[in-house]
Design a protein around this motif. Structure first.
Motif, PDB file in Angstrom:
ATOM      1  N   PRO A  63     -10.781   6.397   6.838  1.00  0.00           N
ATOM      2  CA  PRO A  63     -11.247   6.943   5.551  1.00  0.00           C
ATOM      3  C   PRO A  63     -12.777   6.898   5.389  1.00  0.00           C
ATOM      4  O   PRO A  63     -13.322   7.578   4.533  1.00  0.00           O
ATOM      5  CB  PRO A  63     -10.546   6.050   4.512  1.00  0.00           C
ATOM      6  N   ARG A  64     -13.432   6.110   6.235  1.00  0.00           N
ATOM      7  CA  ARG A  64     -14.899   6.095   6.159  1.00  0.00           C
ATOM      8  C   ARG A  64     -15.504   7.332   6.819  1.00  0.00           C
ATOM      9  O   ARG A  64     -16.679   7.654   6.608  1.00  0.00           O
ATOM     10  CB  ARG A  64     -15.438   4.841   6.869  1.00  0.00           C
ATOM     11  N   ILE A  65     -14.683   8.039   7.594  1.00  0.00           N
ATOM     12  CA  ILE A  65     -15.146   9.242   8.297  1.00  0.00           C
ATOM     13  C   ILE A  65     -14.548  10.504   7.672  1.00  0.00           C
ATOM     14  O   ILE A  65     -15.242  11.492   7.454  1.00  0.00           O
ATOM     15  CB  ILE A  65     -14.789   9.175   9.787  1.00  0.00           C
ATOM     16  N   VAL A  66     -13.242  10.425   7.368  1.00  0.00           N
ATOM     17  CA  VAL A  66     -12.531  11.588   6.829  1.00  0.00           C
ATOM     18  C   VAL A  66     -12.238  11.365   5.355  1.00  0.00           C
ATOM     19  O   VAL A  66     -11.552  10.420   5.008  1.00  0.00           O
ATOM     20  CB  VAL A  66     -11.217  11.811   7.612  1.00  0.00           C
ATOM     21  N   VAL A  96       0.852  -1.186   0.000  1.00  0.00           N
ATOM     22  CA  VAL A  96       0.000   0.000   0.000  1.00  0.00           C
ATOM     23  C   VAL A  96       0.890   1.239   0.000  1.00  0.00           C
ATOM     24  O   VAL A  96       2.074   1.179   0.291  1.00  0.00           O
ATOM     25  CB  VAL A  96      -0.944   0.040   1.226  1.00  0.00           C
ATOM     26  N   ASP A  97       0.308   2.397  -0.304  1.00  0.00           N
ATOM     27  CA  ASP A  97       1.088   3.630  -0.437  1.00  0.00           C
ATOM     28  C   ASP A  97       1.603   4.159   0.893  1.00  0.00           C
ATOM     29  O   ASP A  97       2.606   4.855   0.939  1.00  0.00           O
ATOM     30  CB  ASP A  97       0.244   4.708  -1.120  1.00  0.00           C
ATOM     31  N   GLY A  98       0.899   3.865   1.983  1.00  0.00           N
ATOM     32  CA  GLY A  98       1.342   4.376   3.271  1.00  0.00           C
ATOM     33  C   GLY A  98       0.302   4.163   4.340  1.00  0.00           C
ATOM     34  O   GLY A  98      -0.652   3.404   4.159  1.00  0.00           O
ATOM     35  N   MET A  99       0.493   4.827   5.460  1.00  0.00           N
ATOM     36  CA  MET A  99      -0.426   4.717   6.589  1.00  0.00           C
ATOM     37  C   MET A  99      -1.418   5.875   6.577  1.00  0.00           C
ATOM     38  O   MET A  99      -1.026   7.026   6.351  1.00  0.00           O
ATOM     39  CB  MET A  99       0.342   4.727   7.910  1.00  0.00           C
TER      40      MET A  99
END
Length: 239
Positions: free
Chosen positions: A236-239, A228-231
């Motif tokens: 992400p479901r909220i922001v 994955v690209d990073g942490m």
């Protein structure tokens, strides 16, 4: 000994599999073979679940099955030498035929039990592990495909089975004593009950598989690899 666990994104594309094998080769070059735990290709578990749900509702699933086959066959054609492709394609085709028969049974009965669901979902890990181990075998003759159903025993709580730790540790110890000097590629997520019926360890269960093996083998390290690209800094479901 180290346990290297690779998630779905790490076996989800031709390039990712190349990277995975490079990492494994680098580890073996340091002396000794790691134990490699693999997930299904990214998206495959969801695809299998979708096919099962389509089947129980009486809907078609042939297009999804073709997609599943295509993803695996593309990897074979890209990463397996031409004269070695036929055996792996034949084995994969047999697995996909088994899966199709299983789904047809679900469709005919209009019933999807948790036991059958676990069996259907297991094909993701079985196919990816067989495929990657076969590719690895071209350069590392000691590569061996191992189904965790032989090593990890659970109760019969299909869908989220509880591991019989003592029995499992004995099986793991015995297996590695009988198979020294092997580069073992092991299916994550799946196990079996005392009757040999496939069970699953819950979503994210491949990490659990790595932990079970690490504990039983007293591994010096468990590495969880992902592509994955990073942490993310927030949900992400909220922001």
């Amino acid at each position: 000994m180290k346990i290297l666990k690779f998630g779905g994104t790490s076996v989800g594309s031709i390039e990712s599999i190349r990277t995975l094998l490079k990492l494994v080769e680098e580890e073996t070059s340091r002396g000794g073979f790691p134990v490699v735990v693999l997930s299904a290709m990214s998206g495959v578990t969801n695809l299998l679940l979708s096919m099962a749900e389509s089947a129980v509702e009486g809907k078609g699933f042939s297009q999804q099955l073709e997609e599943l086959e295509s993803r695996h066959f593309e990897v074979v054609k890209a990463l397996v030498e031409g004269h070695r492709q036929n055996p792996v394609l034949t084995k994969l085709k047999l697995l996909f035929n088994e899966l199709e028969e299983l789904l047809q049974g679900v469709q005919s009965l209009s019933e999807l039990t948790l036991k059958t669901r676990d069996l259907i979902l297991s094909y993701g890990e079985v196919c990816s592990t067989f495929l990657v181990s076969y590719i690895a075998h071209q350069r590392i003759p000691e590569a061996l495909c191992v189904e965790a159903t032989e090593l990890i025993k659970t109760d019969s709580a299909f869908g989220n089975a509880k591991v019989d730790t003592d029995f499992t540790q004995r099986l793991i110890h015995n297996f590695f004593q009988v198979n020294p000097g092997k580069l073992c590629f092991i299916t994550g997520f799946i196990a079996s009950d005392v009757n040999g019926r496939v069970t699953t360890l819950g979503r994210g269960g491949s990490d659990y598989t790595a932990a079970i093996l690490g504990a039983a083998l007293n591994a010096e390290e468990i590495q969880i690899w992902t592509d994955v690209d990073g942490m993310m800094t927030a949900d992400p479901r909220i922001v």
